[in-house]
Design a protein around this motif. Structure first.
Motif, PDB file in Angstrom:
ATOM      1  N   ARG A  17       0.848  -1.262   0.005  1.00 39.85           N
ATOM      2  CA  ARG A  17       0.129   0.045   0.122  1.00 39.85           C
ATOM      3  C   ARG A  17       0.901   1.378  -0.019  1.00 39.85           C
ATOM      4  N   GLN A  18       1.778   1.463   0.754  1.00 43.68           N
ATOM      5  CA  GLN A  18       2.794   2.500   0.700  1.00 43.68           C
ATOM      6  C   GLN A  18       3.713   2.543  -0.554  1.00 43.68           C
ATOM      7  N   MET A  20       2.447   1.703  -3.454  1.00 38.58           N
ATOM      8  CA  MET A  20       1.537   2.520  -4.566  1.00 38.58           C
ATOM      9  C   MET A  20       1.671   4.125  -4.539  1.00 38.58           C
ATOM     10  N   ILE A  21       2.212   4.519  -3.380  1.00 43.16           N
ATOM     11  CA  ILE A  21       2.416   5.976  -3.402  1.00 43.16           C
ATOM     12  C   ILE A  21       3.247   6.323  -4.561  1.00 43.16           C
ATOM     13  N   GLY A  22       3.004   7.361  -5.472  1.00 41.04           N
ATOM     14  CA  GLY A  22       3.771   7.518  -6.791  1.00 41.04           C
ATOM     15  C   GLY A  22       5.194   8.029  -6.459  1.00 41.04           C
ATOM     16  N   ASN A  23       5.454   8.684  -5.698  1.00 41.85           N
ATOM     17  CA  ASN A  23       7.072   8.823  -5.388  1.00 41.85           C
ATOM     18  C   ASN A  23       7.643   8.124  -4.430  1.00 41.85           C
ATOM     19  N   PHE A  24       7.072   6.918  -4.249  1.00 42.34           N
ATOM     20  CA  PHE A  24       7.639   6.049  -3.033  1.00 42.34           C
ATOM     21  C   PHE A  24       8.073   4.876  -3.817  1.00 42.34           C
ATOM     22  N   GLN A  29      11.027   1.806  -0.940  1.00 40.22           N
ATOM     23  CA  GLN A  29      11.050   0.695  -0.028  1.00 40.22           C
ATOM     24  C   GLN A  29      12.513   0.328   0.231  1.00 40.22           C
ATOM     25  N   HIS A 204       6.759  10.742   9.494  1.00 36.96           N
ATOM     26  CA  HIS A 204       6.601  11.282   8.202  1.00 36.96           C
ATOM     27  C   HIS A 204       8.004  11.869   7.645  1.00 36.96           C
ATOM     28  N   LYS A 208       9.970  10.457   4.455  1.00 41.71           N
ATOM     29  CA  LYS A 208      10.112  11.329   3.357  1.00 41.71           C
ATOM     30  C   LYS A 208      11.702  11.740   3.066  1.00 41.71           C
ATOM     31  N   ILE A 213      11.252  12.259  -0.913  1.00 36.08           N
ATOM     32  CA  ILE A 213      10.143  12.918  -1.212  1.00 36.08           C
ATOM     33  C   ILE A 213      10.368  14.301  -0.710  1.00 36.08           C
TER      34      ILE A 213
END
Length: 247
Positions: A17-18, A20-24, A29, A204, A208, A213
């Motif tokens: 699920r994380q 799936m975040i575009g700039n992740f 990971q 966060h 990031k 990010i």
């Protein structure tokens, strides 16, 4: 830090699920998995911060704290229970975090953070999370951040109020620029959810920064009042700062 860690099939499912975040994504990971964090303090900030970094898959958490669990801790230090009273905090937190995520490495060190111990404590770490409750120790962390050129993620709480910032040597003011003189020491009032809120902000910021990010609290101090009012103020490096002014 090295980003060569490969993700297992468990990783891909657990962190889907994380990622799936575009700039992740997968590369983000991998960066998390390759990171080692020094968590300075296992109390009201350190407990929830450690939870969210552990479940996010940050590769290694080094938890440092000398205190034992007390009954008065339990309104805010959420990984401890009454059965843990009089036990050393760091090992108890290590055991709890390993139950949350068996795929990461957790190391607990039961000692004070001082100028004499910080060199060994921070060795091999990619970042420092300031989860302390006093400024003399925070200044020790600040000096280590500057000397090792690794980021320091600061948070502090009092009552229902708090503050947070991300300190990156060479890019931002250091902690001494922001708080040149320590406030009076002593036992402070704390509402239990307040350190949880600030620790989530720290989580966060750490994530990031590691993932890459851009949006962060670099050069900004986030002020939280009453748990619901937020204000960001610009902060600037002090050219005469005794810690970073000459760097």
């Amino acid at each position: 830090m090295s980003y060569e860690e490969n993700l297992t099939e468990r990783d891909k499912i657990r962190y889907e699920r994380q990622m799936m975040i575009g700039n992740f994504g997968i590369e983000g990971q991998k960066k998390l998995k390759s990171t080692t964090a020094l968590i300075a303090g296992a109390g009201g900030l350190g407990s929830p911060l450690s939870i969210y970094l552990a479940v996010a898959g940050l590769g290694k958490l080094r938890i440092v704290d000398k205190d034992k669990v007390e009954l008065s801790n339990l309104n805010r230090q959420i990984l401890y229970g009454e059965e843990d009273i009089n036990k050393a905090k760091a090992p108890v937190l290590e055991k709890a975090l390993k139950k949350l995520n068996k795929d990461i490495e957790v190391e607990s060190i039961n000692c004070n953070i001082t100028d004499d111990t910080i060199e060994e404590l921070v060795g091999g770490c990619d970042l420092i999370a300031d989860c302390m409750d006093n400024y003399p120790t925070r200044y020790v962390l600040n000096r280590a951040s500057l000397e090792k050129e690794i980021p320091l993620f600061h948070a502090a709480v009092e009552g229902m109020n708090g503050q947070a910032t991300t300190i990156v040597p060479g890019e931002t003011p250091c902690l001494k620029c922001i708080v040149p003189n320590p406030p009076p020491s002593g036992k402070l009032p704390v509402f239990g959810a307040t350190p949880g809120l600030l620790a989530c902000i720290q989580a966060h910021e750490v994530t990031k920064h590691v993932v890459g990010i851009d949006a962060s609290l670099k050069n900004k101090l986030l002020l939280v009042s009453g748990g619901t009012d937020f204000e960001k103020v610009e902060i600037h490096k002090n050219p005469e700062c005794e810690e970073c002014g000459s760097k």
